[in-house]
Design a protein around this motif. Structure first.
Motif, PDB file in Angstrom:
ATOM      1  N   THR A 189       0.854  -1.194   0.000  1.00 17.18           N
ATOM      2  CA  THR A 189       0.000   0.000   0.000  1.00 17.18           C
ATOM      3  C   THR A 189       0.886   1.238   0.000  1.00 17.18           C
ATOM      4  O   THR A 189       1.800   1.351   0.830  1.00 17.18           O
ATOM      5  N   HIS A 190       0.637   2.166  -0.936  1.00 17.49           N
ATOM      6  CA  HIS A 190       1.466   3.370  -1.055  1.00 17.49           C
ATOM      7  C   HIS A 190       0.598   4.578  -1.355  1.00 17.49           C
ATOM      8  O   HIS A 190      -0.524   4.458  -1.851  1.00 17.49           O
ATOM      9  N   MET A 191       1.171   5.755  -1.042  1.00 15.60           N
ATOM     10  CA  MET A 191       0.512   7.031  -1.307  1.00 15.60           C
ATOM     11  C   MET A 191       1.068   7.640  -2.594  1.00 15.60           C
ATOM     12  O   MET A 191       2.271   7.570  -2.853  1.00 15.60           O
ATOM     13  N   GLU A 206      -0.577   6.509 -12.283  1.00 13.94           N
ATOM     14  CA  GLU A 206       0.522   6.566 -13.261  1.00 13.94           C
ATOM     15  C   GLU A 206       1.832   6.967 -12.594  1.00 13.94           C
ATOM     16  O   GLU A 206       2.902   6.419 -12.916  1.00 13.94           O
ATOM     17  N   GLU A 207       1.753   7.933 -11.656  1.00 15.07           N
ATOM     18  CA  GLU A 207       2.958   8.364 -10.941  1.00 15.07           C
ATOM     19  C   GLU A 207       3.555   7.208 -10.147  1.00 15.07           C
ATOM     20  O   GLU A 207       4.768   6.982 -10.151  1.00 15.07           O
ATOM     21  N   PHE A 257       7.828   2.908  -9.433  1.00 16.17           N
ATOM     22  CA  PHE A 257       8.318   1.546  -9.196  1.00 16.17           C
ATOM     23  C   PHE A 257       9.005   0.968 -10.430  1.00 16.17           C
ATOM     24  O   PHE A 257       9.940   0.172 -10.307  1.00 16.17           O
ATOM     25  N   THR A 258       8.556   1.358 -11.597  1.00 10.93           N
ATOM     26  CA  THR A 258       9.211   0.899 -12.819  1.00 10.93           C
ATOM     27  C   THR A 258      10.642   1.418 -12.894  1.00 10.93           C
ATOM     28  O   THR A 258      11.580   0.684 -13.228  1.00 10.93           O
ATOM     29  N   VAL A 274      -2.047  -1.462 -10.293  1.00  9.70           N
ATOM     30  CA  VAL A 274      -2.141  -0.370  -9.325  1.00  9.70           C
ATOM     31  C   VAL A 274      -3.621  -0.048  -9.169  1.00  9.70           C
ATOM     32  O   VAL A 274      -4.246   0.447 -10.105  1.00  9.70           O
ATOM     33  N   LYS A 275      -4.159  -0.341  -7.986  1.00  9.15           N
ATOM     34  CA  LYS A 275      -5.588  -0.129  -7.759  1.00  9.15           C
ATOM     35  C   LYS A 275      -5.802   0.887  -6.646  1.00  9.15           C
ATOM     36  O   LYS A 275      -5.096   0.867  -5.643  1.00  9.15           O
TER      37      LYS A 275
END
Length: 400
Positions: free
Chosen positions: A19-21, A26-27, A32-33, A42-43
């Motif tokens: 879980t991330h903010m 897209e950001e 992570f890419t 990414v949901k």
């Protein structure tokens, strides 16, 4: 910012769900890419309105102790963050540390990465920024740890001194509710069967008990609604300022509250100045880190005077919000070139004064609560048993 659930795989092929903010999906995917992860999905988990639950300070203190130890042992910052994130048992803090590590891996500074999380103390992120600019992250982290240890210890002492009076007040309220809703109606039934004339005090108590039984639930609902609306109003800027104004003007406790806020401000400012941060941004950060809106507003007003070249003691004195002793001590610190050290002395003096005054106040309030409890119980018992005494006396008179 929004909270997203990210499903990804690292270079070893291990699939993880975190879980991330981030502002957009897209950001987060791009972040992570670039860090070398393969992103499956990414949901959105839900908008948080730009804020997160505040981190538990005790858990955060332990993390920073371990973080500082690893850095001093020679581990890189990114490796230390990854290691501590994996070992972290608190799921919220673990998710935040993983996001911090991912941001640092993409080139963000550690202060920016922590600031982007929300929920971390403003003093901490500002301290990290000062450490990055001065190139001495270890030293500023140590200063923050010292500051946080003292602050937590003092807060625990204050809370401990308030626990017993709070329990006494709850007992008084609980006992009163029990007597009115359970005991009084039983006596009311008894006196209705006897059919005797009741004294005015007993009649009032019977009516109170009868109304409490019939309308108590409605009263509780209305009170809950009023408390909810009041708590919402307290969170507004005007509400918080009004409540703080009343709190500061309260006899005895108002002075204790003001001294506590001045002590917290002095210790925070001393920590930031010792970390190499300039006076103006240190003042702004310290103002946003304390709980009193009135004191914070006074500090922010003093910033304008400091920008004009006036001394800190003179600027704070013009606000009329600080105790005279604090102003004098800060003035001495400025004139001797030892302002951070003097600010720490101000904090120690006022914290000790707060503890002494609060202990003295509690030693007076606790007996007062017990006296109130005794008066309430005795008054109710007299009102309940007075008709029985009257019947006994009249019976004796009739027998003669």
């Amino acid at each position: 910012m929004n909270e997203f659930v990210v499903r990804l795989a690292d270079e070893r092929g291990r699939v993880m769900e975190q879980t991330h903010m981030a502002a957009t999906a897209e950001e987060l995917r791009a972040r992570f890419t670039q860090a070398g992860y393969y992103v499956y999905s990414v949901k959105t988990r839900g908008s948080l309105g730009g804020s997160r639950k505040k981190v538990n300070l005790e858990t955060f203190l332990i993390f920073n102790q371990q973080f500082l130890t690893l850095i001093r042992a020679g581990l890189p910052i990114l490796g230390s963050l990854d290691l501590l994130a994996r070992r972290q048992k608190n799921p919220q803090l673990r998710a935040q540390l993983e996001d911090v590590a991912a941001r640092v891996k993409t080139g963000e500074s550690i202060s920016q990465a922590f600031e982007a999380q929300g929920g971390f103390p403003l003093v901490y992120t500002t301290t990290l920024l000062a450490g990055e600019r001065s190139g001495n992250l270890e030293e500023v982290l140590q200063r923050y740890l010292d500051f946080q240890r003292v602050s937590l210890t003092f807060s625990k002492k204050l809370k401990a001194s308030l626990i017993y009076p709070a329990l006494l007040i709850c007992m008084v309220i609980g006992l009163f509710i029990f007597l009115i809703t359970f005991v009084v109606p039983r006596f009311s039934q008894l006196y209705e069967q006897i059919g005797t004339t009741l004294p005015a005090m007993t009649v009032f108590l019977m009516d109170l008990g009868r109304n409490a039984q019939h309308y108590g639930i409605y009263f509780a609902v209305v009170m809950a609604g009023l408390i909810f609306l009041f708590s919402r109003w307290m969170k507004t800027s005007s509400g918080a300022m009004a409540i703080d104004r009343v709190r500061i003007s309260t006899p005895i406790f108002g002075e204790v509250w003001l001294k506590y806020q001045v002590g917290l401000f002095a210790r925070t400012l001393a920590t930031l100045l010792s970390g190499g941060l300039p006076l103006v941004p240190s003042l702004e950060t310290a103002a946003r880190s304390i709980d009193s809106p009135r004191v914070a507003s006074a500090i922010l007003h003093s910033v304008e005077t400091v920008r004009e070249g006036k001394g800190l003691s003179h600027s704070l004195e013009q606000t009329k919000a600080f105790p005279e002793l604090a102003i004098e001590m800060i003035e001495v610190g400025e004139s001797t070139g030892a302002l951070p050290q003097m600010l720490n002395s101000v904090a120690e003096f006022f914290e000790e004064d707060v503890q002494t005054n609060l202990t003295a106040a509690m030693s007076l309030i606790e007996p007062m609560i017990l006296v109130v409890m005794g008066v309430v119980v005795v008054t109710i018992l007299i009102a309940l048993y007075l008709p029985i005494f009257s019947l006994g006396v009249s019976g004796m008179g009739g027998g003669q």
